[in-house]
Enzyme design. Sequence first.
Site, PDB file in Angstrom:
ATOM      1  N   SER A 199      16.055   0.683  -1.300  1.00  0.00           N
ATOM      2  CA  SER A 199      14.682   0.199  -1.435  1.00  0.00           C
ATOM      3  C   SER A 199      13.757   0.855  -0.417  1.00  0.00           C
ATOM      4  CB  SER A 199      14.638  -1.324  -1.307  1.00  0.00           C
ATOM      5  OG  SER A 199      15.033  -1.754  -0.018  1.00  0.00           O
ATOM      6  N   THR A 200      14.284   1.228   0.755  1.00  0.00           N
ATOM      7  CA  THR A 200      13.457   1.894   1.764  1.00  0.00           C
ATOM      8  C   THR A 200      13.029   3.275   1.289  1.00  0.00           C
ATOM      9  OG1 THR A 200      14.528   0.700   3.580  1.00  0.00           O
ATOM     10  CG2 THR A 200      13.386   2.741   4.139  1.00  0.00           C
ATOM     11  N   GLY A 237      15.193  -3.631   2.971  1.00  0.00           N
ATOM     12  CA  GLY A 237      15.544  -3.014   4.239  1.00  0.00           C
ATOM     13  C   GLY A 237      16.724  -2.085   4.128  1.00  0.00           C
ATOM     14  N   HIS A 271      42.044  16.812 -16.605  1.00  0.00           N
ATOM     15  CA  HIS A 271      40.784  16.341 -16.027  1.00  0.00           C
ATOM     16  C   HIS A 271      40.359  17.260 -14.876  1.00  0.00           C
ATOM     17  CE1 HIS A 271      40.331  12.449 -18.102  1.00  0.00           C
ATOM     18  NE2 HIS A 271      41.644  12.497 -18.186  1.00  0.00           N
ATOM     19  N   TYR A 293      40.356  12.968 -24.031  1.00  0.00           N
ATOM     20  CA  TYR A 293      39.964  12.388 -25.315  1.00  0.00           C
ATOM     21  C   TYR A 293      38.910  13.266 -25.984  1.00  0.00           C
ATOM     22  CZ  TYR A 293      38.217   8.948 -28.708  1.00  0.00           C
ATOM     23  OH  TYR A 293      37.846   8.309 -29.870  1.00  0.00           O
ATOM     24  N   GLU A 353      37.516  17.141 -13.387  1.00  0.00           N
ATOM     25  CA  GLU A 353      36.551  16.446 -12.530  1.00  0.00           C
ATOM     26  C   GLU A 353      37.186  15.750 -11.341  1.00  0.00           C
ATOM     27  OE1 GLU A 353      37.369  13.497 -15.975  1.00  0.00           O
ATOM     28  OE2 GLU A 353      37.481  15.643 -15.555  1.00  0.00           O
ATOM     29  N   GLU A 372      31.774  -5.407  -3.581  1.00  0.00           N
ATOM     30  CA  GLU A 372      31.465  -6.809  -3.314  1.00  0.00           C
ATOM     31  C   GLU A 372      32.502  -7.688  -4.001  1.00  0.00           C
ATOM     32  OE1 GLU A 372      29.179  -7.843  -1.300  1.00  0.00           O
ATOM     33  OE2 GLU A 372      28.005  -6.008  -1.022  1.00  0.00           O
ATOM     34  N   ARG A 417      24.101 -14.258  -9.979  1.00  0.00           N
ATOM     35  CA  ARG A 417      23.367 -13.002 -10.012  1.00  0.00           C
ATOM     36  C   ARG A 417      22.130 -13.110 -10.913  1.00  0.00           C
ATOM     37  NH1 ARG A 417      25.475  -8.069  -8.459  1.00  0.00           N
ATOM     38  NH2 ARG A 417      27.465  -8.141  -7.357  1.00  0.00           N
ATOM     39  N   VAL A 476      18.884   1.173   2.405  1.00  0.00           N
ATOM     40  CA  VAL A 476      18.468   2.559   2.218  1.00  0.00           C
ATOM     41  C   VAL A 476      17.817   2.773   0.856  1.00  0.00           C
ATOM     42  CG1 VAL A 476      20.783   3.239   1.415  1.00  0.00           C
ATOM     43  CG2 VAL A 476      19.220   4.980   2.300  1.00  0.00           C
TER      44      VAL A 476
END
Length: 539
Positions: free
Chosen positions: A249-250, A245, A189, A97, A191, A537, A317, A247
Amino acid sequence: MSSVTIPEDIPTSVSSHFDTILILDFGSQYSHLIARRLRELHVYAEMLPCTQKIAELPFKPKGVIFSGGPYSVYDDFAPHVDPAVFELDVPILGICYGMQELAWLNGRGVSAGIEREYGPAMVNITTESKSEVFQKFFESMPKEFEVWMSHGDKLNALPTGFESIGQTKNSPYAIIAHSSKAIFGIQFHPEVTHTPLGLQLIKNFALAICEAKPSWSMENFVDKEILRIRKMIGPEDHVIGAVSGGVDSTVAAKVLKEAIGDRFHAIMVDNGLLRLNEAEIVRENLKEHLGIRLTVIDASDEFLQKLSGVSDPEKKRKIIGNTFIHVFEREADRILKTTSGKVEYLLQGTLYPDVIESISFKGPSQTIKTHHNVGGLLEDMKLKLIEPLRELFKDEVRSLGELLGIERSLVWRHPFPGPGLGIRILGEVNRTQLEIARKADHIFITEIRNHGYYDKISQAFAALLPVKAVGVMGDQRTHEQVIALRAITTSDFMTADWFDGFSVKFLKLVSSRICNEVAGVNRVLYDISSKPPATVEME
């Protein structure tokens, strides 16, 4: 890293530190892959909506890429770039595009093709140009190579000022180039991995044409990010941070620890939606092993009360995200009373995929789901956000974690979403449902570890479905709930494949254990959906 002095003029954005290729996104499902490929080449790339006003850019890019998109450039509602992009006087590459956009703005020679072109095709280079720009763009490229096509529209004439460079059987203008400027258009494409030499072509554009320095690395990023944080926070102010706990945020917490030491206060909220023994594990990992100042707050009653009767995933959420902020703001007020400095900032481990999926960030593309730490925040939130990982993909975060000396078992731990089991229980969340989901998930992950599958999988969990099925136990009819097992492999969590490496014996064992050990379950399913069309999820 923590001993570096702070220059007075330290920039406040990642794009200010590194040569940056700007990707203007028209909503293609492949757009994020362009950024991924550039970063593999150690070139920083930033993706913004195709409608971005160029005058409002906080940086000048070394080059610009127009992505693909699901629209037709000739439609009344089709998105178009700000014409000022051409006044930047930097190289431009239009993909699919994006190529048609170049043509539409220079003669409008775009129409629907008689035949769609989807899948593999062979491109033939049709010119013998000796120009320096041409030679740079096609360095190490053969005269004929395989590409991946995904389009219905195509050019029916050359745009004004452009010449034809390559063609396929179905597209006479598969590659075009401006006759005097470093502007290229390609119908395929590069990529995607289905274009075997696509990375080489992107490399040629970024390094040879744009002359971007390949300086993007976690070693370079972390030092500059620590300096940026110190400049932002000030010498006496404090920051509180959300940790789970996982990865993300740790690693984010470790970055803040390196930047401001004990003025960073990590807070883990036990929202009642955690996995088995999660709070205890996090306390040990962060406080004992990483020396991070940590407070664990039990707010489970507050969360579960607000979630009572709610089954819509987006509402769940947002409730979880909003309640998190309320808890953090209360904790910030408490810390403020015990310190002489200000508490104005909240740390979050937001990643680039969170941003892409949460907001109509990509111009005309749709929101897939609201992440609690991006789109689910309070509009009148008192605290300012500080998100040191916001521009990073998951693999970059893991590399950063290892660089910071975090144990491999923590760095490579499977992600756990901020909303926790709240989005792995489909339908209403209550203590009974949480007990079922928690025990089933623990059995699944335990057996994955015991059988040596854990490091082969990117993420795995058990979800509780909002249905009941008939079964038989001890010659008695049962009408109980259903557990769905999910395990995926991915490099960036933008796309994912379901894990097909479990043995039949393993699945039988897990199913048997869950049905026998988890009261209220009589059936176990295995989810074999990839992303897309599914998400990782279930909510």
